[in-house]
Motif scaffolding. Structure first.
Motif, PDB file in Angstrom:
ATOM      1  N   SER A 250       3.003  32.244  27.715  1.00  0.00           N
ATOM      2  CA  SER A 250       3.699  33.711  27.387  1.00  0.00           C
ATOM      3  C   SER A 250       3.321  34.567  28.462  1.00  0.00           C
ATOM      4  N   ARG A 251       3.766  35.977  28.299  1.00  0.00           N
ATOM      5  CA  ARG A 251       3.280  36.817  29.419  1.00  0.00           C
ATOM      6  C   ARG A 251       1.608  37.254  29.253  1.00  0.00           C
ATOM      7  N   SER A 252       1.182  37.359  27.970  1.00  0.00           N
ATOM      8  CA  SER A 252      -0.004  37.674  27.515  1.00  0.00           C
ATOM      9  C   SER A 252      -0.939  36.561  28.091  1.00  0.00           C
ATOM     10  N   SER A 254      -0.240  34.390  30.641  1.00  0.00           N
ATOM     11  CA  SER A 254      -0.398  34.444  31.993  1.00  0.00           C
ATOM     12  C   SER A 254      -1.275  35.743  32.448  1.00  0.00           C
ATOM     13  N   ASP A 255      -0.977  36.905  31.948  1.00  0.00           N
ATOM     14  CA  ASP A 255      -1.713  37.744  32.246  1.00  0.00           C
ATOM     15  C   ASP A 255      -3.276  37.686  32.204  1.00  0.00           C
ATOM     16  N   THR A 278      -1.314  40.919  40.860  1.00  0.00           N
ATOM     17  CA  THR A 278      -0.038  40.380  40.135  1.00  0.00           C
ATOM     18  C   THR A 278       0.139  38.909  40.666  1.00  0.00           C
TER      19      THR A 278
END
Length: 407
Positions: A250-252, A254-255, A278
């Motif tokens: 998920s984006r969270s 990955s971040d 990034t």
């Protein structure tokens, strides 16, 4: 460290000095000129100085003084009791070292605990993948990075390579711990101790004939560029492989995973202007600094063999052919050939066919009947390896060296 560093020589020599310094570079390090912009970093700006000529201006002279004063045995003994992020530093440390460590243990102002927590949860959730990739991906890749392999081999830790591998595993264990950067965790301790070790190696290694004869003209090891090369062999490589394997992220998550490693880079002494902000910037920088420098060295091949021998201890070597094949599947034939990794004609095609199905099943994308039985042998071997890899990180003491590898 020599007072007149290579960085000062470059700045003083102008264009001709730059050409002369670059001309001394090792052929194995086919490095391009630094063009990555600091606008893509967590700092968002910076001088844009080539990290090839930047080291650790605060830690390096300090550790040189600690070594030259003969304080290393006392400091190592005192630091054995410093194991948790929330612990005060031990009494009795030299005042200059204590002052530095108090500053070095502070998280950067841009660190976000919510992202650190998300990164820790992700590592726990995907531990079978990240553990295998740290050990059999990043670990083996490091032996195909000539400067890193030689710095490890000729430093004091090179005399006991299994212990050196275990100490490297400690960082992988601590950075993935759920409490890594919380008060009860130990990643701050591990990062600061590692920064001290790097600074000590910079002072000692130029005195090693073995290193000096193979350094390709580099007079001070472990530059900021070298640190970023190693950094990309860890999070950048791991995330790239997870996406290649079609592991849902998920984006969270990955971040969060990126943020854990951004903070770790800062804590290891990497300047913020070199830390990618990034994943896009990380991938761009990785192509610039990591991909061109991969190469074969006798030292790297020996280190790779030691790492695989540790795996062989699981079952007297029965799984080593499987691990060889999985490692080639992970790092690719180019790196496999550089480090002398055996080819396994039986296991390699099987893993290439079975692993994607096993990943898909583990992630709930296909039903169990589609997974071949041989895939479970692969998973069991990797599970044992990951447990071994993580257990090697327990009870290991990171200590400041006071000498190079004896010969």
């Amino acid at each position: 460290m020599d007072e007149l560093s290579r960085r000062k020589m470059l700045l003083a020599g102008g264009a001709l000095g730059a050409l002369g310094a670059l001309g001394m570079a090792s052929p194995a390090r086919a490095r391009t000129l630094w063009t990555w912009s600091p606008s893509g970093s967590v700092a968002g700006s910076g001088a844009g100085t080539d990290p090839e000529w930047v080291w650790d201006e605060e830690a390096d002279p300090l550790l040189a003084a600690v070594i030259d004063r003969g304080d290393v045995p006392k400091v190592n003994q005192l630091l054995r009791s410093w194991t948790r992020n929330d612990q005060p530093l031990p009494d009795g440390l030299p005042p200059d070292l204590r002052d530095f460590m108090e500053r070095a243990r502070r998280l950067p102002p841009w660190a976000e605990q919510s992202k650190l927590d998300a990164g820790a949860r992700f590592t726990k959730k995907k531990g079978i993948y990240t553990g295998a990739l740290y050990g059999l991906g990043s670990g083996l890749m490091s032996t195909a990075i000539p400067r890193e392999a030689r710095a490890v081999y000729y430093s004091k830790g090179g005399a006991d390579m299994k212990d050196r591998v275990a100490k490297t595993a400690k960082l992988g264990y601590d950075v993935g711990d759920l409490d890594a950067y919380r008060p009860s965790g130990s990643m701050i301790v591990t990062a600061v101790k590692t920064r001290l070790v790097h600074a000590a190696v910079r002072h000692l290694l130029p005195k090693s004939p073995g290193w000096s004869q193979t350094s390709g003209g580099q007079t001070i090891p472990i530059s900021q560029a070298d640190l970023m090369v190693t950094w990309h062999s860890l999070p950048t490589f791991v995330m790239r492989k997870l996406l290649e394997w079609k592991v849902p992220v998920s984006r969270s998550e990955s971040d969060g995973f990126l943020h854990v490693w951004q903070v770790t880079a800062h804590m290891l002494g990497i300047l913020d202007e070199y830390i990618p902000a990034t994943w896009d910037e990380a991938n761009a920088q990785s192509k610039h600094v990591l991909d061109p420098v991969l190469g074969h060295t006798a030292e790297g091949a020996e280190l790779a063999d030691v790492l695989l021998d540790i795996v062989a201890e699981l079952d007297a070597g029965l799984t080593r052919p499987l691990i060889n094949a999985f490692s080639r599947y992970t790092v690719g034939d180019r790196i496999g050939d550089l480090i002398g990794l055996d080819r396994e004609p039986f296991w390699q095609p099987l893993i290439g066919a079975a692993w994607p199905l096993l990943v898909a099943f583990r992630e709930g994308l296909i039903p169990l009947p589609l997974v071949p039985e041989a895939a479970w042998a692969v998973e069991e071997a990797l599970r044992k390896f990951v447990l071994l890899f993580l257990s090697e990180g327990r009870g290991i003491q990171l200590e400041i060296p006071d000498a190079n590898r004896p010969f």
